[in-house]
Motif scaffolding. Structure first.
Motif, PDB file in Angstrom:
ATOM      1  N   PRO A  20     -13.883   7.885   2.802  1.00 13.02           N
ATOM      2  CA  PRO A  20     -12.633   8.441   3.380  1.00 13.02           C
ATOM      3  C   PRO A  20     -12.931   9.227   4.480  1.00 13.02           C
ATOM      4  CG  PRO A  20     -13.870   9.842   1.861  1.00 13.02           C
ATOM      5  CD  PRO A  20     -14.773   8.270   2.349  1.00 13.02           C
TER       6      PRO A  20
ATOM      7  N   ARG B 106      -8.010   1.508   8.968  1.00 14.17           N
ATOM      8  CA  ARG B 106      -8.901   1.533   7.296  1.00 14.17           C
ATOM      9  C   ARG B 106      -8.615   0.398   6.408  1.00 14.17           C
ATOM     10  NH1 ARG B 106      -4.790   5.792   5.274  1.00 14.17           N
ATOM     11  NH2 ARG B 106      -3.548   4.906   6.880  1.00 14.17           N
ATOM     12  N   GLY B 107      -9.581  -0.410   5.463  1.00 12.00           N
ATOM     13  CA  GLY B 107      -9.411  -1.404   4.945  1.00 12.00           C
ATOM     14  C   GLY B 107      -9.901  -2.105   5.836  1.00 12.00           C
TER      15      GLY B 107
ATOM     16  N   ALA C 235      -9.000  -6.182   4.568  1.00  7.48           N
ATOM     17  CA  ALA C 235      -7.537  -6.119   4.745  1.00  7.48           C
ATOM     18  C   ALA C 235      -6.342  -6.406   5.301  1.00  7.48           C
ATOM     19  CB  ALA C 235      -7.805  -4.060   5.246  1.00  7.48           C
TER      20      ALA C 235
ATOM     21  N   LYS D 181       1.826 -12.312   3.425  1.00  2.11           N
ATOM     22  CA  LYS D 181       2.965 -12.065   4.035  1.00  2.11           C
ATOM     23  C   LYS D 181       3.252 -14.443   4.668  1.00  2.11           C
ATOM     24  CE  LYS D 181       3.494  -7.691   4.842  1.00  2.11           C
ATOM     25  NZ  LYS D 181       4.016  -6.916   4.128  1.00  2.11           N
TER      26      LYS D 181
ATOM     27  N   VAL E 232      -8.943  -8.146  -0.769  1.00  5.97           N
ATOM     28  CA  VAL E 232      -8.865  -7.124  -0.362  1.00  5.97           C
ATOM     29  C   VAL E 232      -9.619  -5.820  -0.500  1.00  5.97           C
ATOM     30  CG1 VAL E 232      -7.006  -5.471  -0.164  1.00  5.97           C
ATOM     31  CG2 VAL E 232      -6.832  -7.371  -1.274  1.00  5.97           C
ATOM     32  N   PRO E 233      -9.650  -4.703  -0.170  1.00  4.25           N
ATOM     33  CA  PRO E 233     -11.029  -3.407   0.437  1.00  4.25           C
ATOM     34  C   PRO E 233     -10.259  -3.258  -1.202  1.00  4.25           C
ATOM     35  CG  PRO E 233     -10.399  -4.354   1.982  1.00  4.25           C
ATOM     36  CD  PRO E 233      -9.799  -4.846   1.553  1.00  4.25           C
ATOM     37  N   ALA E 234     -10.822  -2.875  -2.043  1.00  5.13           N
ATOM     38  CA  ALA E 234     -10.407  -1.657  -3.394  1.00  5.13           C
ATOM     39  C   ALA E 234     -11.394  -0.357  -3.180  1.00  5.13           C
ATOM     40  CB  ALA E 234     -10.876  -2.900  -4.644  1.00  5.13           C
ATOM     41  N   GLY E 235     -10.740   0.313  -4.272  1.00  6.48           N
ATOM     42  CA  GLY E 235     -11.310   1.665  -4.549  1.00  6.48           C
ATOM     43  C   GLY E 235     -12.078   2.431  -2.865  1.00  6.48           C
ATOM     44  N   GLU E 236     -12.152   3.805  -3.251  1.00 12.84           N
ATOM     45  CA  GLU E 236     -12.310   4.573  -2.128  1.00 12.84           C
ATOM     46  C   GLU E 236     -14.191   3.707  -1.004  1.00 12.84           C
ATOM     47  OE1 GLU E 236     -15.698   8.910  -1.733  1.00 12.84           O
ATOM     48  OE2 GLU E 236     -14.354   7.936  -3.701  1.00 12.84           O
ATOM     49  N   LEU E 237     -13.937   3.438   0.664  1.00 15.66           N
ATOM     50  CA  LEU E 237     -14.183   2.900   0.770  1.00 15.66           C
ATOM     51  C   LEU E 237     -14.760   4.631   1.703  1.00 15.66           C
ATOM     52  CD1 LEU E 237     -11.766   0.934   2.301  1.00 15.66           C
ATOM     53  CD2 LEU E 237     -13.738  -0.071   0.757  1.00 15.66           C
TER      54      LEU E 237
ATOM     55  N   ARG F 136      -2.565  -6.897  14.885  1.00 13.63           N
ATOM     56  CA  ARG F 136      -3.289  -6.335  13.920  1.00 13.63           C
ATOM     57  C   ARG F 136      -4.415  -5.729  14.432  1.00 13.63           C
ATOM     58  NH1 ARG F 136      -0.372  -4.076   8.859  1.00 13.63           N
ATOM     59  NH2 ARG F 136       0.945  -5.715  10.090  1.00 13.63           N
ATOM     60  N   ASP F 137      -4.903  -4.184  14.142  1.00 13.00           N
ATOM     61  CA  ASP F 137      -5.389  -3.876  14.436  1.00 13.00           C
ATOM     62  C   ASP F 137      -6.242  -2.809  13.242  1.00 13.00           C
ATOM     63  OD1 ASP F 137      -3.325  -1.408  14.189  1.00 13.00           O
ATOM     64  OD2 ASP F 137      -4.467   0.181  15.482  1.00 13.00           O
TER      65      ASP F 137
END
Lengths: 340, 340
Positions: free
Chosen positions: B337, B226-227, B231, B239, B330-335, B222-223
């Protein structure tokens, strides 16, 4: 905050928890199918051997809700129709959203549900997607990109292509022209025309497959969106060693579209459609194509509007209602921005 | 007006003559190939029997030019990498542009040329596209959507998928983390860090194919865009019935990224990359994967950063530099943009 007042935040697009929740509660729920549910970066999809059709369109229409549809429905129809005109059967759709911070969540839900419903109706599966959120004022409510993959019929029937076009072939339009463009302009500018102005936004793959099922020879098909019928016919004559003659009297036109176009100085031939096709059929098959179209819900007002001619190659001429001849040019300059 | 001062007008997107000229003088010229040159609504493309990979991404990055790339290059890398992580060989790309009225034509040319050059480098053909122009202030310079179609190897080698993951498998990252996000933030906010902050934006399909050529068992790729790495690892443990343990000391990190992240309070694990992969490989193959990566220009700083563990299923834990344990959420909120 109630669900009703909830708005899209930057965090809904940032790859974190809020984005995951949005995807889970809305996208995966609405679009869910065996391919999308893999939730991988790319969907793994079965295709038959041979060829696929592949196309894309971005939709930036303003307003995003309009009489006859919304940007979600349009985003399916536009891409499905681009596949359909080649004769392909739409299989898979990607959906990529660019959302302006502050868009009401209820609007997003309506759009996504409408997109999902239209995709199901057209028999195409949303298999992969992307969601971005940009700061307020950096886009206009929502833009949607769809890309589509289609397969060709196993019996080999499809649009034959430019090379098959001959002088004498007939040109058909599958219904009234200019409805979408005029409906959008009316919705945007609030001209308050009393007569109904509805976008014709529709997926035409079913109608095309009906024609192919009947074994009718279709030389060429194109959906006259931006630039309208005039753009399609001019592109056509630029690719073949022939000209085109059409009859103004044969052009199907809604009274309200005619009235609005006259009032505002638009030529309906250059106004966008989102649920119509231009079809070139052999002289022999044209009446059968016409009759088949008239039996379909989206082809009731179909008409043979003209012919491929050997005279004036590269040019589109129209016999006007008064019997004169007018050259139909490529629409130039700014037509109607953001009608799709 | 000289070519240099020319700006994008609404008419460049309206389906008329100016749009045709733009497509002819720039798009078809840069991207030209046997499929695009058909100039039909959808491209007709050969595919091998079996399965295709299909993915899409929209790019809204701000600024559109940044150290290490621009939005055009990024739009190729992002979609190519989404195909590559499944093990697919990228074949075809669609390119859809949403342009703000007033964008300098020279900027568009630079972006399109960069996109074309990166596509050629990655061995993928631009086969279909779309161009929309919106009024000034209704988008931000340019947004690009790409969708990609890839084929799988005839020898059947590909990423094995979640179900193949076992406790004891190793987790690798193919290079330094957080470079893209920190480079974009630095370019946007002009922090004037003296040490070079370059986006790692790169197409990784060649590196993945090198690993598959060598017959190495790749459970999952996986690349981490974002996150970031956080993430991806958290999605992974959601999973599978396992947990993950990583070592902070094993995380490759550029000094300037480390400095900027510390100063601004970012966790590099949550910062976006555009030229890195997270790979899960069997314990046996992991050293071979590492050594193969180190022989590739985009894998020089690759590192085994952790393992799949049976303890704490669903959770990602990190042994910190000081020997403590920290849960990676897990990153939460606004990282950040608009970093892609």
């Amino acid at each position: 905050m109630s669900q009703k007042e909830e708005k899209i935040l930057l965090a809904h697009g940032s790859g974190g928890l809020m984005m995951q929740n949005l995807l889970g509660s809305l996208m995966f729920k609405e679009f869910g199918n065996e391919y999308l549910d893999q939730q991988t970066d790319s969907a793994t999809l079965p295709v038959p051997q041979g060829e696929i059709a592949f196309t894309t369109d971005s939709f930036v229409i303003d307003p995003i809700f309009f009489p006859g549809g919304n940007i979600g429905k349009l985003a399916v129809c536009g891409t499905v129709n681009d596949l359909a005109v080649s004769g392909a059967i739409p299989l898979y759709l990607s959906v990529s959203l660019i959302i302006e911070e502050g868009l009401p969540m209820a609007d997003l839900e309506t759009i996504v549900k409408s997109l999902s419903a239209e995709a199901k109706k057209a028999g195409v599966k949303v298999v992969t997607g992307d969601t971005k959120v940009v700061n307020r004022g950096k886009c206009d409510k929502i833009f949607i990109n769809t890309a589509g993959v289609g397969q060709f019929r196993t019996d080999g029937r499809r649009a034959e292509g430019y090379n098959s076009i001959k002088a004498g072939d007939c040109i058909l339009v599958t219904g009234t022209i200019g409805d979408h463009g005029m409906a959008i302009l009316n919705a945007r500018e609030s001209f308050h025309f009393k007569s109904p102005l509805l976008s014709d936004c529709a997926c035409l793959n079913g109608m095309v497959q009906q024609l192919l099922d009947e074994g009718l020879q279709l030389r060429f098909m194109r959906d006259p969106t931006r630039g309208g019928v005039a753009a399609v016919l001019n592109e056509l004559v630029s690719k073949v060693p022939f000209g085109i003659e059409i009859e103004e009297s044969a052009l199907p036109l809604n009274a309200s579209v005619k009235a609005m176009a006259e009032l505002l100085g638009f030529d309906p031939l250059s106004v966008a459609n989102e649920g119509k096709l231009i079809i070139v059929a052999s002289e022999e098959d044209a009446p059968k194509v016409l009759s088949s179209l008239k039996n379909h819900e989206f082809g009731k007002d179909a008409s043979i509007i003209g012919r491929i001619v050997e005279t004036h190659p590269g040019k589109v001429a129209m016999t006007t209602l008064t019997g004169g001849k007018r050259l139909i040019d490529v629409p130039a300059g700014e037509l109607l921005p953001r009608i799709c």
